[in-house]
Enzyme design. Structure first.
Site, PDB file in Angstrom:
ATOM      1  N   GLU A 146       1.010  -1.176  -0.194  1.00  0.00           N
ATOM      2  CA  GLU A 146      -0.163  -0.031   0.085  1.00  0.00           C
ATOM      3  C   GLU A 146       1.086   1.195  -0.016  1.00  0.00           C
ATOM      4  OE1 GLU A 146      -2.132   3.069  -0.786  1.00  0.00           O
ATOM      5  OE2 GLU A 146      -3.190   0.776  -0.315  1.00  0.00           O
ATOM      6  N   LYS A 147       1.005   1.634  -0.986  1.00  0.00           N
ATOM      7  CA  LYS A 147       1.709   3.156  -1.328  1.00  0.00           C
ATOM      8  C   LYS A 147       1.382   4.450  -0.076  1.00  0.00           C
ATOM      9  CE  LYS A 147      -0.733   5.182  -5.096  1.00  0.00           C
ATOM     10  NZ  LYS A 147      -1.545   6.510  -4.658  1.00  0.00           N
ATOM     11  N   VAL A 295     -24.066  10.010  -6.454  1.00  0.00           N
ATOM     12  CA  VAL A 295     -24.142  10.021  -4.941  1.00  0.00           C
ATOM     13  C   VAL A 295     -23.312  11.004  -4.829  1.00  0.00           C
ATOM     14  CG1 VAL A 295     -23.864   8.273  -3.791  1.00  0.00           C
ATOM     15  CG2 VAL A 295     -25.106   7.433  -5.531  1.00  0.00           C
ATOM     16  N   GLU A 299     -24.618  13.263  -1.683  1.00  0.00           N
ATOM     17  CA  GLU A 299     -24.258  13.286  -0.459  1.00  0.00           C
ATOM     18  C   GLU A 299     -24.367  14.468   0.517  1.00  0.00           C
ATOM     19  OE1 GLU A 299     -24.287   8.691   0.421  1.00  0.00           O
ATOM     20  OE2 GLU A 299     -22.034   9.858   0.354  1.00  0.00           O
ATOM     21  N   HIS A 554     -43.006  -4.514  15.612  1.00  0.00           N
ATOM     22  CA  HIS A 554     -43.908  -3.320  16.064  1.00  0.00           C
ATOM     23  C   HIS A 554     -43.103  -2.370  17.305  1.00  0.00           C
ATOM     24  CE1 HIS A 554     -46.755  -0.704  15.232  1.00  0.00           C
ATOM     25  NE2 HIS A 554     -47.140  -0.547  16.368  1.00  0.00           N
TER      26      HIS A 554
END
Length: 577
Positions: A146-147, A295, A299, A554
């Site tokens: 992961e960089k 989206v 948002e 309910h």
């Protein structure tokens, strides 16, 4: 007493199971009723107890192997007891299992030789770190590269921080309106710096959790940028100019996506930001233009408008939220408009330039040339696959417009290379990437697993929330499916009224003849939680009647799902049919 432990049949439809984990090793003692092993199917995981007390004399199936129901998996007997007869019996059945697995591997060439492998995962987002963990669970030696930060876009600059800010905005708007709930409070204001501090704390805790999980599963994590060398090797460039060559049997590319920047004059001006920039704003702009009504744009529109800011949306299509059922997207557009959001659809942005009050955005709508000014301009028109610099072309991996081409087994055209998540350009959602990661890891480990996109839920964190799974009404029309619809208004739901969120509906689309549920679309409080029941209904090919005959509690939002199913049959009990 000696016995053969077998793969149990845990349901009417179960034909085989994967032995996920042994709780005992060969030579260990075990008591009757103790957990001996875990079985994993496509639906559940079960712990299996020993039928007899004794010693685990022989393990016949390794972790990660899939065998038929009732096939022997282990021999339990006394420490010095003769087990030759049981082994002979197991050998016959074991041969049958081996033949079945061989035939499975031959079919369609979808499975590869099982056994521990050196697996490299490039990218530590929700697809990559899940793939790394699953590959490690299956006995492989896994390295994750992961960089930047573990967790990828979703955890660091996407899903998690966005929803953290939205939660603060939602509470702020509720407290402001608390008098209508019978609660008197003083003046309410938003402390944006503290909101941002909380965002960072949430991210830090979750990233720490990912690191812990990878460590627990013995995944080797390397910080750096990966470049492919061959189908079985790559080079990692690290800080300080150092590099490391890594050999592997299989690799999973999970490099995600980056915001797409359109070729609009003025796009590079100060104050023009992408979604990452919007999350890191040091102060709140009083006015903001959002280019894009998908989206991400919607948002952020919900976030800023809830905090009392003036928001203008510019969308090229004639409607917002294009993937969402049109009835739902129209309803949320009306809701946002009532909150003061200016929504302009069917328009095209032509330029951005400096204006008297910050930035001026020029756009056309029909034959009209219009403009709007704001302090900030957020460009949110989508994301593109992030594969630059991987040098995939060097090893012949097929790509299209930067997207890595894969089949339903997540394989590329290069036999040892798999790809998952946004970089494949399929469905750019974190939960899809995670599932693809599991599929890739399991196929690398000798299984034969396909991705099934039928039940993918989509969620939009507006207020009220939107969630959807399956076919929209527009899609069933395009496919020529004879269908019927049931709609239940949230205004007739007691819990929605209590929560002061009566706007919205639950909409169920079903096959007209069989009443199999084809799609569910929700605009309601906690819709993103409620969609789980709908996704499960589609996964199980449930009918309307099966939902109707399931008792729902309910008062809950959830009971509206049953009412919508009743509405399909024109017999809703708490609204007019």
């Amino acid at each position: 007493m000696s016995c053969l432990e077998i793969m149990p049949k845990l349901g009417l439809t179960m034909t085989e199971g994967m032995l996920a984990k042994w709780h005992k090793s060969e030579g260990e003692k075990i008591e009757k009723g103790e957990i001996l092993f875990e079985v994993e199917t496509d639906k559940l995981t079960n712990e299996i107890e020993a039928k007899e007390s004794g010693v685990v004399r022989k393990i016949l199936v390794e972790e990660g192997e899939t065998v038929k129901c009732l096939a022997p998996v282990a021999v339990i007997a006394g420490e010095n007891e003769d087990i030759s007869g049981l082994l002979k019996e197991a050998g016959v059945n074991g041969q049958e299992v081996a033949e079945t697995k061989t035939e499975e591997k031959k079919s369609d060439n979808t499975a590869v030789e099982a056994g521990p492998k050196k697996v490299v995962v490039i990218g530590g987002g929700p697809g990559g770190y899940i793939a790394a963990i699953r590959a490690a669970q299956l006995g492989n030696k896994v390295t994750l590269i992961e960089k930047e930060e573990l967790g990828g876009t979703c955890l660091n600059v996407g899903c998690i921080p966005t929803k953290t800010l939205l939660h603060s905005a939602e509470l702020f708007s509720e407290i402001k309106d608390s008098r209508n709930l019978g609660i008197d409070v003083g003046e309410v204001s938003i402390n944006w710096k503290n909101v941002q501090r909380r965002r960072k704390r949430v991210i830090k805790k979750l990233v720490s959790g990912v690191k812990g999980l990878l460590s627990y599963n013995k995944v080797n994590v390397i910080n750096g940028f990966a470049r492919m060398e061959t189908e079985n090797s790559l080079t990692v460039s690290k800080e300080g100019g150092k590099s490391e060559k890594i050999d592997f049997d299989s690799a999973i590319i999970s490099t995600g996506s980056v915001p797409f920047a359109p070729l609009i004059p003025g796009i590079g001006l100060e104050g023009v930001i992408d979604s990452t920039g919007a999350l890191e704003l040091e102060s709140l702009p009083e006015t903001i233009v959002i280019i894009g009504g998908g989206v991400i744009g919607i948002e952020f529109a919900s976030l800023f408008s809830s905090l009392g800011k003036k928001v203008t949306i510019l969308e090229m299509l004639p409607f917002i939220l294009p993937p969402i059922d049109r009835q739902i997207s129209s309803m949320i557009a009306d809701k946002l408009s009532k909150q003061g959001v200016s929504i302009n659809t069917g328009c095209r942005v032509t330029s951005i330039e400096k204006g008297e009050n910050g930035l001026k955005v020029d756009f056309t709508k029909g034959n009209d040339n219009l403009n709007v000014e704001a302090e900030k301009v957020l460009v949110a028109i989508g994301r593109r696959s992030n594969t630059e610099g991987l040098e995939l072309e060097k090893i012949g991996v097929k790509t299209e417009k930067g997207r890595v081409c894969v089949d339903d087994y997540m394989r590329t055209n290069a036999g040892s290379i798999y790809a998952i998540g946004d970089c494949t350009g399929k469905i750019m959602l974190a939960h899809v990437a995670s599932e693809q990661g599991v599929v890739a890891a399991e196929n690398i480990s000798g299984k034969n697993v396909k991705m099934d996109y039928k039940t993918v839920p989509s969620c939009v964190y507006t207020k009220p929330e939107i969630a959807s799974t399956g076919l929209t009404e527009e899609q069933v029309k395009e496919k020529g499916i004879d269908y019927k619809v049931g709609i239940f208004p949230m205004g007739a739901n007691g819990k929605a009224m209590i929560s002061k969120e009566p706007d919205g509906i639950i909409k169920i689309i079903a096959d007209k003849k069989t009443e199999e549920i084809l799609g569910v679309h929700i605009m309601a409080p906690r819709a993103t939680d409620l969609i789980g029941e709908a996704a499960l209904a589609l996964r199980l090919e449930a009918t309307v009647d099966e939902v109707v005959t399931t008792i729902h509690a309910h008062p809950t939002i959830n009971e509206a799902f049953k009412e919508a199913a009743l509405a399909v049959q024109k017999r809703a009990l708490n609204s007019v049919n």
